[in-house]
Motif scaffolding. Structure first.
Motif, short mmCIF file in Angstrom:
data_model
loop_
_atom_site.label_atom_id
_atom_site.label_comp_id
_atom_site.label_asym_id
_atom_site.label_seq_id
_atom_site.Cartn_x
_atom_site.Cartn_y
_atom_site.Cartn_z
N LEU A 27 0.82 -1.20 0.00
CA LEU A 27 0.00 0.00 0.00
C LEU A 27 0.86 1.26 0.00
O LEU A 27 0.55 2.25 -0.67
CB LEU A 27 -0.93 -0.01 1.21
N TYR A 28 1.94 1.23 0.77
CA TYR A 28 2.84 2.39 0.80
C TYR A 28 3.43 2.64 -0.59
O TYR A 28 3.46 3.78 -1.06
CB TYR A 28 3.96 2.16 1.81
N ALA A 29 3.91 1.58 -1.25
CA ALA A 29 4.52 1.73 -2.57
C ALA A 29 3.51 2.29 -3.56
O ALA A 29 3.84 3.19 -4.36
CB ALA A 29 5.06 0.39 -3.05
N ALA A 30 2.28 1.78 -3.54
CA ALA A 30 1.26 2.26 -4.47
C ALA A 30 0.90 3.72 -4.19
O ALA A 30 0.78 4.54 -5.11
CB ALA A 30 0.01 1.38 -4.38
N TRP A 31 0.76 4.05 -2.90
CA TRP A 31 0.37 5.41 -2.54
C TRP A 31 1.46 6.41 -2.91
O TRP A 31 1.18 7.46 -3.50
CB TRP A 31 0.07 5.50 -1.04
N ILE A 32 2.70 6.09 -2.59
CA ILE A 32 3.78 7.04 -2.85
C ILE A 32 4.01 7.21 -4.34
O ILE A 32 4.35 8.30 -4.82
CB ILE A 32 5.09 6.62 -2.12
#
Length: 213
Positions: free
Chosen positions: A124-129
């Protein structure tokens, strides 16, 4: 990959290690983190009065901020030549039932969080950033090149850019905080390998994930 659960334990210095990241992935992460840090610091110098007075040279800060933002996607684009990086990007974009289980356990602060090479939080962090960087890049270009759009668009772009920048800072701060709480994870990014027991405990589905690819 991680040894069998019934394998005998060994002293920390002699424990088997598992390859996790390649040198190319390490360089992409470091270059991206450096550019992001420059973006954040120069933005602080532009928006926070005490930093602006301390640093001065506003025109220079604007130029550095603009170019560091433009260059932010470049390390990842260059890194796509690495097969290992492409494989990890595929992993980050795949979600399964175990990811929902991981998120439920994390929200309830419970154990039993199954994960492959990357857990649901990392995905989720990778997708959001990644999405945030694209939006920041687009709004930043509208602010930089004033002839690209009418005034109302540029006003909206400035609003989105500023508030999203604050969200990015908070999310990155959380990312760094989590990283400092997991020395073995940091060691894996720095050296390319992790302790096998850590891999088995934190990413129990990693080996199965690799075998099904």
């Amino acid at each position: 990959m991680p040894p069998r659960p019934d394998a005998p334990s060994a002293p920390v210095a002699e424990r088997p290690r598992v390859p996790r990241f390649t040198r190319a992935e390490h360089r992409v992460h470091r270059a991206t983190a450096t550019l992001m840090a420059v973006c954040v610091l120069t933005a602080g110098c532009l928006y926070l009065p005490f930093l602006a007075e301390l640093v001065g040279r506003r025109a220079l800060m604007v130029t550095v901020h603009e170019w560091s933002g433009i260059l932010l996607p470049v390390p990842l684009l260059l890194g796509l030549g690495s097969r290992a990086l492409r494989a990890d990007l595929t992993r980050l974009n795949r979600y399964g039932p175990h990811d929902r289980q991981w998120l439920r356990a994390a929200l309830r602060r419970r154990g039993g969080r199954p994960a492959g090479k990357f857990n649901a939080g990392q995905k989720l962090y990778a997708a959001w950033i990644a999405g945030a960087v694209l939006v920041m890049l687009g709004t930043g270009l509208l602010m930089w090149f004033t002839d690209l759009a009418p005034l109302v668009w540029r006003t909206g772009a400035t609003f989105v850019h500023d508030w999203l920048a604050l969200a990015v800072v908070l999310v990155i701060a959380g990312h760094v905080w989590k990283a400092f709480g997991d020395p073995e994870s940091r060691r894996g990014l720095r050296t390319g390998s992790v302790d096998a027991q850590w891999a088995r405990r934190e990413h129990p589905l990693w080996e199965r994930e690799d075998n099904t690819r």
